[in-house]
Write a protein that holds these residues in place. Structure first.
Motif, PDB file in Angstrom:
ATOM      1  N   PRO A  14      40.055  62.666   3.973  1.00 26.17           N
ATOM      2  CA  PRO A  14      38.589  62.249   4.894  1.00 26.17           C
ATOM      3  C   PRO A  14      38.319  61.099   4.840  1.00 26.17           C
ATOM      4  O   PRO A  14      38.642  60.085   3.914  1.00 26.17           O
ATOM      5  N   GLN A  15      37.524  60.458   6.130  1.00 27.37           N
ATOM      6  CA  GLN A  15      37.030  59.192   5.905  1.00 27.37           C
ATOM      7  C   GLN A  15      35.351  59.438   5.612  1.00 27.37           C
ATOM      8  O   GLN A  15      34.912  60.474   6.020  1.00 27.37           O
ATOM      9  N   VAL A  16      34.733  58.359   5.060  1.00 19.85           N
ATOM     10  CA  VAL A  16      33.348  58.438   4.660  1.00 19.85           C
ATOM     11  C   VAL A  16      32.730  57.650   5.728  1.00 19.85           C
ATOM     12  O   VAL A  16      32.906  56.322   5.648  1.00 19.85           O
ATOM     13  N   LEU A  17      32.058  58.026   6.405  1.00 21.26           N
ATOM     14  CA  LEU A  17      31.056  57.210   7.514  1.00 21.26           C
ATOM     15  C   LEU A  17      29.471  57.445   6.892  1.00 21.26           C
ATOM     16  O   LEU A  17      28.904  58.392   6.860  1.00 21.26           O
ATOM     17  N   VAL A  18      29.103  56.388   6.752  1.00 21.98           N
ATOM     18  CA  VAL A  18      27.705  56.040   6.267  1.00 21.98           C
ATOM     19  C   VAL A  18      26.784  55.790   7.339  1.00 21.98           C
ATOM     20  O   VAL A  18      26.877  54.546   8.007  1.00 21.98           O
ATOM     21  N   ASP A  19      25.893  56.697   7.874  1.00 15.68           N
ATOM     22  CA  ASP A  19      25.069  56.674   8.862  1.00 15.68           C
ATOM     23  C   ASP A  19      25.937  55.888  10.201  1.00 15.68           C
ATOM     24  O   ASP A  19      25.619  54.701  10.641  1.00 15.68           O
ATOM     25  N   PRO A  20      26.920  56.709  10.675  1.00 20.09           N
ATOM     26  CA  PRO A  20      27.680  56.091  11.475  1.00 20.09           C
ATOM     27  C   PRO A  20      26.946  56.057  13.219  1.00 20.09           C
ATOM     28  O   PRO A  20      26.197  56.916  13.233  1.00 20.09           O
ATOM     29  N   ASP A  21      27.399  55.160  13.986  1.00 12.71           N
ATOM     30  CA  ASP A  21      26.886  55.173  15.368  1.00 12.71           C
ATOM     31  C   ASP A  21      27.793  56.250  16.132  1.00 12.71           C
ATOM     32  O   ASP A  21      28.728  56.947  15.430  1.00 12.71           O
ATOM     33  N   ASP A  22      27.299  56.806  17.039  1.00 10.69           N
ATOM     34  CA  ASP A  22      28.190  57.950  17.900  1.00 10.69           C
ATOM     35  C   ASP A  22      29.470  57.463  18.173  1.00 10.69           C
ATOM     36  O   ASP A  22      30.055  58.219  18.264  1.00 10.69           O
ATOM     37  N   THR A  23      29.852  56.333  18.582  1.00  8.35           N
ATOM     38  CA  THR A  23      31.171  56.092  18.773  1.00  8.35           C
ATOM     39  C   THR A  23      32.163  56.207  17.618  1.00  8.35           C
ATOM     40  O   THR A  23      33.019  56.615  17.795  1.00  8.35           O
ATOM     41  N   ALA A  24      31.617  55.707  16.592  1.00  6.78           N
ATOM     42  CA  ALA A  24      32.492  55.699  15.170  1.00  6.78           C
ATOM     43  C   ALA A  24      32.554  57.246  14.882  1.00  6.78           C
ATOM     44  O   ALA A  24      33.611  57.781  14.506  1.00  6.78           O
ATOM     45  N   LEU A  25      31.414  57.869  15.278  1.00 13.32           N
ATOM     46  CA  LEU A  25      31.533  59.300  14.815  1.00 13.32           C
ATOM     47  C   LEU A  25      32.545  60.018  15.822  1.00 13.32           C
ATOM     48  O   LEU A  25      33.232  60.961  15.330  1.00 13.32           O
ATOM     49  N   ALA A  26      32.447  59.664  16.949  1.00 16.06           N
ATOM     50  CA  ALA A  26      33.483  60.432  18.017  1.00 16.06           C
ATOM     51  C   ALA A  26      34.682  60.347  17.708  1.00 16.06           C
ATOM     52  O   ALA A  26      35.534  61.015  17.728  1.00 16.06           O
ATOM     53  N   ASP A  27      35.107  58.750  17.199  1.00 13.12           N
ATOM     54  CA  ASP A  27      36.378  58.387  17.003  1.00 13.12           C
ATOM     55  C   ASP A  27      36.965  59.255  15.923  1.00 13.12           C
ATOM     56  O   ASP A  27      38.057  59.792  15.884  1.00 13.12           O
ATOM     57  N   HIS A  28      36.193  59.602  14.764  1.00 14.80           N
ATOM     58  CA  HIS A  28      36.830  60.321  13.636  1.00 14.80           C
ATOM     59  C   HIS A  28      36.730  61.639  13.561  1.00 14.80           C
ATOM     60  O   HIS A  28      37.272  62.408  12.948  1.00 14.80           O
ATOM     61  N   VAL A  29      36.106  62.154  14.763  1.00 16.65           N
ATOM     62  CA  VAL A  29      36.040  63.827  14.941  1.00 16.65           C
ATOM     63  C   VAL A  29      37.002  64.364  16.007  1.00 16.65           C
ATOM     64  O   VAL A  29      37.093  65.290  16.582  1.00 16.65           O
ATOM     65  N   GLY A  30      37.913  63.144  16.553  1.00 21.94           N
ATOM     66  CA  GLY A  30      39.053  63.447  17.521  1.00 21.94           C
ATOM     67  C   GLY A  30      38.426  63.348  19.087  1.00 21.94           C
ATOM     68  O   GLY A  30      39.476  64.009  19.815  1.00 21.94           O
ATOM     69  N   LEU A  31      37.456  62.800  19.191  1.00 26.50           N
ATOM     70  CA  LEU A  31      36.874  62.848  20.625  1.00 26.50           C
ATOM     71  C   LEU A  31      37.527  61.357  21.099  1.00 26.50           C
ATOM     72  O   LEU A  31      37.647  60.354  20.445  1.00 26.50           O
ATOM     73  N   SER A  32      38.010  61.306  22.218  1.00 31.05           N
ATOM     74  CA  SER A  32      38.476  60.265  23.140  1.00 31.05           C
ATOM     75  C   SER A  32      37.243  59.303  23.366  1.00 31.05           C
ATOM     76  O   SER A  32      36.327  59.685  24.096  1.00 31.05           O
ATOM     77  N   THR A  33      37.491  57.946  23.060  1.00 34.94           N
ATOM     78  CA  THR A  33      36.535  56.719  23.237  1.00 34.94           C
ATOM     79  C   THR A  33      37.116  55.720  23.910  1.00 34.94           C
ATOM     80  O   THR A  33      36.278  54.866  24.466  1.00 34.94           O
ATOM     81  N   ARG A  34      38.219  55.731  24.281  1.00 35.55           N
ATOM     82  CA  ARG A  34      39.051  54.269  24.780  1.00 35.55           C
ATOM     83  C   ARG A  34      39.782  54.707  26.089  1.00 35.55           C
ATOM     84  O   ARG A  34      40.664  55.833  25.921  1.00 35.55           O
ATOM     85  N   PRO A  35      39.675  54.235  27.104  1.00 37.94           N
ATOM     86  CA  PRO A  35      40.683  54.210  28.281  1.00 37.94           C
ATOM     87  C   PRO A  35      42.050  54.126  27.993  1.00 37.94           C
ATOM     88  O   PRO A  35      42.609  53.384  27.375  1.00 37.94           O
ATOM     89  N   GLN A  36      42.798  55.106  28.760  1.00 37.90           N
ATOM     90  CA  GLN A  36      44.291  55.015  28.737  1.00 37.90           C
ATOM     91  C   GLN A  36      44.815  54.079  29.661  1.00 37.90           C
ATOM     92  O   GLN A  36      46.175  53.671  29.809  1.00 37.90           O
ATOM     93  N   ARG A  37      44.282  53.782  30.730  1.00 38.55           N
ATOM     94  CA  ARG A  37      44.777  52.746  31.805  1.00 38.55           C
ATOM     95  C   ARG A  37      43.756  51.511  32.081  1.00 38.55           C
ATOM     96  O   ARG A  37      42.781  51.662  31.448  1.00 38.55           O
ATOM     97  N   GLU A  38      44.498  50.624  32.456  1.00 40.50           N
ATOM     98  CA  GLU A  38      43.569  49.660  32.816  1.00 40.50           C
ATOM     99  C   GLU A  38      42.889  49.667  34.088  1.00 40.50           C
ATOM    100  O   GLU A  38      41.874  48.846  34.295  1.00 40.50           O
ATOM    101  N   PHE A  39      43.386  50.563  34.973  1.00 45.83           N
ATOM    102  CA  PHE A  39      42.700  50.569  36.478  1.00 45.83           C
ATOM    103  C   PHE A  39      42.707  52.096  36.784  1.00 45.83           C
ATOM    104  O   PHE A  39      43.727  52.805  36.646  1.00 45.83           O
TER     105      PHE A  39
END
Length: 578
Positions: A223-248
Motif C-alpha cells: 500500500p502507498q501512503v498519501l498524506v493530504d493528496p490532491d485529486d490527481t494523485a488520489l486518482a492515480d493511486h486508486v486506478g483511475l486514468s489521468t494521462r492520455p494514451q495518444r498524442e492527438f
C-alpha cells in the motif's frame, strides 16, 4: 434456512471463489424454481444460494461478508412475513453495496413495487412468473451482472481514508472516491485502528496532517501512503486514468456530465479518436441526483449514479478514453489543431473540442457560510454525507428539481427535512411529480420567502456547523435554528472562467454558439472561414459547446445528451470540410 440443495453457505469446501447469486422467497416451490432457472443459466460462473426468509438471507450475507466472498446479485420476493423484500434489500445494500438488487413481484403488487423502486435505490423488478426465462429473466440479469462485473475489483479494505469527521478536505476526499465508485473504508483519527494503520505506515498519529489515504500503489511494493493528496494523485493511486494514451485525437471533450458522456459515446462509436476530460467525477450534477424520474426510457426512475455508471461503461465499450481529476486551465488554437491545457502544465491536442463543462452551484454568502463548507454545509447531494443524517433535522436550500430530489432522498432517513425557498412557492421551478412527492411526505416542510444569511459553529473547538440564521424576506426578521447538515442547490454558474478572452461568452459566463453569436457581416469577429458557424459551434472554428454551459440551453438531462449527440454530427461535418 438457506437451502443446502443449491449450495450451503457454511460449507467452506464448496467456496470456490465464484460470485454469489442469492434468491429469497418464502414459498419453497417458487424459491426452488427461481434457483433452478438461475443454475441453468449462471451455474458455471456463479454460486446460487437460496433462502426462505429475510432473516436467513441476512445471516447468509453476513457470513459471506465475513469471509470476504463477493455477492453479485440478490433477488428478493416482495411479499414475505416479518421482513418484506424491500426491507431485506435495503439491509443487503449495507453489507454488499455493489450487489445488484432485484425485487420479485406478482402482477397485483406492481404499483407497490414501482413505489418501492422510487423510494429505494433498486436496480430492477421482475414479475412472477417469468416464463420463458430466456425472454423475461435472463436478459435483465445478463445486463445487471455485466454492470456488476464492470466495477473494478477492489476490495473495500484496499483503500482506507483516515481523517477528521468535520474536516472539509476529508469530506472532499471521501466525496471524490464515492462519486467515482471507488470502495473505501472511512476511519476517524484517534480510533485504535486508525492509529495502528498510521503507526504501521511510519506516521505519527498526533502530528500527521490529515486526511491520510492508504491505497494500492501503481506498482508492486504494498500500500502507498498519501498524506493530504490532491485529486490527481488520489486518482492515480486508486486506478483511475489521468494521462492520455495518444498524442492527438479527433475529438477532445471537456466535461463528463450528460452532454460530455453522450458525445463520447456517439463520437467513439462512430470511429472518432475520442478523449473525455473530467475534473471531479463523470455524471456531473446529474450524477449526484438521488432519483431521476422524468428521463425518457426509465419509467421507474433511476439514480444519477446509475445513469453515470451506465454511461461510463458505454464510453469504455466503444473505446473512448476518460481522464479523471484533470483541471483544465486553457484552450489554444493553432492551424487545424486545438490544445487543451491542464493545471499541471501538460496538455492534450485534437482536431476538434467540445466544451461540456456544465455548471456548478452558486454559493451562499454571509458570515460563516464559507467557513463551514464541507463541515456541515454541502453544495450538491454530497452522497457520502447522507448516511450521517439519520435521525437528524436536515435543511435543503433551493427550489429546483435537484433540491426536491435531495429532500425526498434525505427524508427516508432524516428525522425532518426543511426545504428553504427564497421565492413564494416551489411550483414555479420544480417538476410537478416532485412537488406531489414532497407534499405527501410527513417529515418534509417547505419554508418559502426564506434565505440563509449566516452560519455559526460549535463552542468546543471542533469547528463544525451548529446553527444557521434564517431571514424572512417579507418581514426582514431573523432567527437562529440548530443545524448540523445543510445541502445547498441555489442556481447555477457556468464553469467557464478559464475561457476568458478565448471565445464569446454572455454576461453570465455561458458560452455563446451558432445563431446566438455576435456577428459582423454574418460571421463572428476574427472568424477565418467563409462559412457561418454551425449550430453548436463557438466563435472559434472547430470548438463546440453542449449542455448546461451553452447560453440559453435547456437545463435537462435529455437535452444535454441530445446536444452531445448533435455536436458529434457537426464535428463530422467540420472534419469533412477541413
Amino acid at each position: 434456512m438457506v437451502d443446502p440443495e443449491v449450495e450451503p453457505v457454511v460449507d467452506e469446501r464448496r467456496a470456490s471463489g465464484r460470485p454469489v447469486l442469492l434468491t429469497v422467497d418464502d414459498d419453497p416451490a417458487v424459491s426452488r424454481a427461481v434457483a433452478r432457472d438461475l443454475r441453468r443459466r449462471y451455474g458455471q460462473e456463479y454460486r446460487v444460494l437460496r433462502a426462505e426468509s429475510g432473516a436467513d438471507a441476512l445471516t447468509a450475507l453476513r457470513e459471506l461478508a465475513l469471509r470476504g466472498e463477493p455477492v453479485a446479485a440478490v433477488l428478493a420476493d416482495y411479499r414475505m412475513p416479518q421482513m418484506d423484500g424491500v426491507e431485506l434489500l435495503e439491509q443487503a445494500m449495507d453489507l454488499f453495496p455493489t450487489a445488484r438488487r432485484v425485487l420479485l413481484t406478482a402482477y397485483a403488487d406492481t404499483s407497490a413495487a414501482i413505489r418501492a423502486i422510487n423510494d429505494v435505490d433498486l436496480d430492477h423488478y421482475l414479475l412472477k412468473p417469468w416464463n420463458p426465462p430466456e425472454e423475461k429473466l435472463y436478459p435483465v440479469l445478463d445486463a445487471l451482472l455485466e454492470s456488476w462485473r464492470a466495477i473494478p475489483a477492489r476490495p473495500a479494505d484496499e483503500v482506507a481514508v483516515i481523517g477528521d469527521r468535520w474536516s472539509a478536505r476529508s469530506f472532499a476526499v471521501r466525496d471524490f472516491l464515492a462519486r467515482n465508485e471507488v470502495p473505501y473504508r472511512w476511519l476517524l483519527a484517534g480510533q485504535p485502528e486508525a492509529d495502528r494503520l498510521l503507526s504501521a505506515s511510519g506516521h505519527d498519529a498526533a502530528t500527521t496532517r490529515l486526511p491520510v489515504v492508504l491505497a494500492p500503489g501503481p506498482g508492486p511494493g504494498g500500500p502507498q501512503v498519501l498524506v493530504d493528496p490532491d485529486d490527481t494523485a488520489l486518482a492515480d493511486h486508486v486506478g483511475l486514468s489521468t494521462r492520455p494514451q495518444r498524442e492527438f485525437y479527433d475529438l477532445a471533450i471537456v466535461g463528463g456530465g450528460p452532454a460530455g458522456l453522450g458525445a463520447a459515446v456517439y463520437g467513439a462509436s462512430e470511429g472518432l479518436r475520442t478523449v473525455l476530460v473530467e475534473e471531479h467525477a463523470t455524471g456531473g450534477q446529474a450524477g449526484q441526483s438521488s432519483r431521476i424520474e422524468n428521463y425518457l426510457g426509465f419509467p421507474d426512475g433511476l439514480s444519477g449514479a446509475q445513469l453515470a455508471d451506465r454511461a461510463r461503461r458505454q464510453v469504455a465499450k466503444f473505446g473512448a478514453e476518460t481522464l479523471a481529476a484533470r483541471s483544465v486551465t486553457g484552450l489554444e488554437s493553432a492551424g487545424g489543431a486545438h490544445v487543451v491545457r491542464f493545471a499541471d502544465g501538460s496538455s492534450v491536442a485534437a482536431h476538434t473540442v467540445l466544451l461540456a463543462t456544465g455548471v456548478s452551484y452558486r454559493t451562499l454568502e454571509g458570515p460563516g457560510l464559507e467557513e463551514f463548507t464541507g463541515r456541515g454545509i454541502y453544495y450538491g447531494a454530497a452522497l457520502s454525507e447522507v448516511g450521517a443524517c439519520a435521525d437528524e433535522d436536515v435543511f435543503v436550500v433551493g427550489a429546483a428539481n435537484s433540491a426536491g430530489q435531495s429532500a425526498v432522498n434525505l427524508a427516508r432517513s432524516a428525522r425532518s427535512v426543511t426545504l428553504l425557498v427564497r421565492g413564494p412557492s416551489i411550483e414555479a421551478s420544480m417538476s410537478a411529480y416532485l412537488v406531489e412527492q414532497i407534499r405527501a411526505l410527513g417529515n418534509v416542510a417547505v419554508r418559502t420567502c426564506t434565505e440563509v444569511v449566516s452560519a455559526r459553529g460549535d463552542e468546543d473547538g471542533e469547528g463544525h456547523l451548529r446553527s444557521i440564521v434564517l431571514r424572512d424576506r417579507q418581514s426582514g426578521q431573523e432567527h437562529e435554528v440548530p443545524a448540523t447538515h445543510v445541502f445547498v442547490f441555489i442556481g447555477a454558474a457556468p464553469r467557464t472562467a478559464w475561457l476568458e478572452g478565448t471565445l464569446q461568452r454572455d454576461a453570465h459566463g455561458f458560452v455563446v454558439a451558432g445563431p446566438d453569436l455576435h456577428l459582423e457581416d454574418g460571421r463572428p469577429p476574427g472568424w477565418a472561414l467563409e462559412r457561418a458557424p454551425y449550430h453548436l459551434e463557438t466563435s472559434v472554428p472547430g470548438v463546440f459547446v453542449a449542455g448546461d454551459a451553452r447560453a440559453d440551453s435547456v437545463k435537462r438531462v435529455a437535452s444535454a445528451v441530445g446536444e452531445g449527440a448533435m455536436a458529434v454530427m457537426l464535428v463530422h461535418r467540420y472534419l469533412a470540410q477541413s
